[in-house]
Design an enzyme around this catalytic site. Structure first.
Site, mmCIF file in Angstrom:
data_model
loop_
_atom_site.group_PDB
_atom_site.id
_atom_site.type_symbol
_atom_site.label_atom_id
_atom_site.label_comp_id
_atom_site.label_asym_id
_atom_site.label_seq_id
_atom_site.Cartn_x
_atom_site.Cartn_y
_atom_site.Cartn_z
ATOM 1 N N PRO A 2 38.445 21.760 -20.545
ATOM 2 C CA PRO A 2 38.511 22.340 -22.032
ATOM 3 C C PRO A 2 37.209 21.621 -22.759
ATOM 4 O O PRO A 2 37.022 20.659 -22.871
ATOM 5 C CB PRO A 2 39.687 21.561 -22.265
ATOM 6 C CG PRO A 2 40.525 20.943 -21.134
ATOM 7 C CD PRO A 2 39.155 20.857 -20.097
ATOM 8 N N GLU A 3 36.775 22.659 -23.303
ATOM 9 C CA GLU A 3 35.592 22.456 -24.172
ATOM 10 C C GLU A 3 35.868 23.134 -25.534
ATOM 11 O O GLU A 3 37.189 23.450 -25.803
ATOM 12 C CB GLU A 3 34.284 23.094 -23.575
ATOM 13 C CG GLU A 3 33.917 22.566 -22.434
ATOM 14 C CD GLU A 3 32.505 22.745 -21.779
ATOM 15 O OE1 GLU A 3 31.614 23.546 -22.593
ATOM 16 O OE2 GLU A 3 32.309 23.042 -20.687
ATOM 17 N N ARG A 111 44.695 14.907 -13.076
ATOM 18 C CA ARG A 111 43.863 13.859 -13.018
ATOM 19 C C ARG A 111 44.130 12.711 -13.793
ATOM 20 O O ARG A 111 43.459 11.529 -13.747
ATOM 21 C CB ARG A 111 42.284 14.329 -12.843
ATOM 22 C CG ARG A 111 42.301 15.212 -11.716
ATOM 23 C CD ARG A 111 40.609 15.830 -11.832
ATOM 24 N NE ARG A 111 39.825 14.827 -11.805
ATOM 25 C CZ ARG A 111 38.736 14.870 -11.657
ATOM 26 N NH1 ARG A 111 38.097 16.086 -11.886
ATOM 27 N NH2 ARG A 111 37.690 13.935 -11.836
#
Length: 273
Positions: A2-3, A111
């Site tokens: 996600p940017e 993660r």
DNA sequence: CCCGGAACCTGAAGGC
DNA sequence: TGCCTTCAGGTTCCGG
């Protein structure tokens, strides 16, 4: 990953379902994710609060609460936010916010790198970020002034969140290709013309990615579970070995500051001219 | 101040 | 087929 375009898509998708909703329950399955305050205080102070607005700053999502406090979430590498109506078991659900209309906001993160804060002042978390690249107040002159201060490779400066907010590895590579600039060029060495090209290329790339609802290259999903489509427009990002869409030269991949960097060696020459 | 490198994590991919 | 290693990259921190 996600940017800015992915986080903006999540913000837009979530707004209608979250604004005005009261949080009636909070579950935290991975306590290390909560940076401030303690996980216990986090749950307690959040419960009973109503979400009044949903904002974004860089890659951070900011939930405005009726107490005046803010809940801030950063998805980092593999996080996603899903708005669901059932309580389906999910081994990667790191936190669940139950809302007063019986919907649930699930923070899913394989993660475990994602982080959250509950603070009085958002600036304590996002205060050091550089300007928003899509803000009307952000100008070429402002951009040029910031680049001039850095001797580092332009790729590294684009990823520096205190220089410009919201750009990650994929859109840094795409922007540099759009501007025809080699990622290893020193930021302070770029000409005015190159800075202008990078400024407009960067904004165009980000806007188009938002229109495509972000890029689903790995874990990223929209809050309803759908994928974004921006990855299908990538010209160099994740395209190592494929022909450049402009000249056909194979896209190369190098490492800059421990980051994989894809570019076209012909369209983005290292020695300008 | 600047940079490199490691840490945080785990699923996927690559090598043999 | 399966085990083992490496890789992916957002952010922070530490040491030189």
């Amino acid at each position: 990953m996600p940017e800015l375009p992915e986080v903006e898509t999540i913000r837009r998708d979530l707004s209608a379902g979250l604004i005005g909703r009261k949080i009636v329950g909070v579950t935290v399955n991975w306590p290390k994710m909560v940076q401030i305050p303690s996980p216990e205080a986090f749950k307690q102070r959040l419960t009973g609060q109503t979400i009044s607005a949903l904002d974004r700053r860089g890659k951070y999502l900011i939930f405005q609460l009726d107490s005046g406090e803010v809940l801030i979430i950063h998805l980092r590498m593999s996080g996603s936010l899903l708005l669901v109506r059932d309580a389906e078991a999910d081994r990667y659900a790191r936190a669940v916010f139950v809302l007063d209309d019986d919907s649930r906001l699930v923070f899913r993160d394989t993660r475990k790198l994602g982080v959250m804060w509950l603070v009085e002042d958002a600036e304590a978390v996002v205060g050091k970020l550089g300007p928003e690249p899509l803000d009307d107040a952000f100008t070429t002159r402002d951009f040029a002034g910031r680049l001039r201060r850095h001797k580092a490779p332009i790729k590294a400066v684009l990823l520096d969140q205190s220089a410009i907010a919201g750009i990650g590895n994929m859109y840094a590579d795409e922007s540099l290709f759009a501007a025809g600039i080699h990622p290893r060029r020193r930021a302070c060495d770029l000409s005015n013309d190159e800075i202008q090209r990078l400024f407009s290329g960067l904004r165009r790339v980000l806007k188009q990615a938002i229109e495509c609802c972000g890029a689903s290259v790995s874990d990223y999903r929209r809050p309803g579970g759908a994928r974004g489509t921006a990855q299908s427009a990538f010209r160099v990002a994740h395209q190592k070995g494929k022909p450049c869409p402009q000249c056909g030269t194979p896209i190369e991949r190098i490492v800059i500051r421990q980051r994989g960097t894809c570019f076209c060696p012909r369209c983005q020459p290292e020695d300008k001219r």
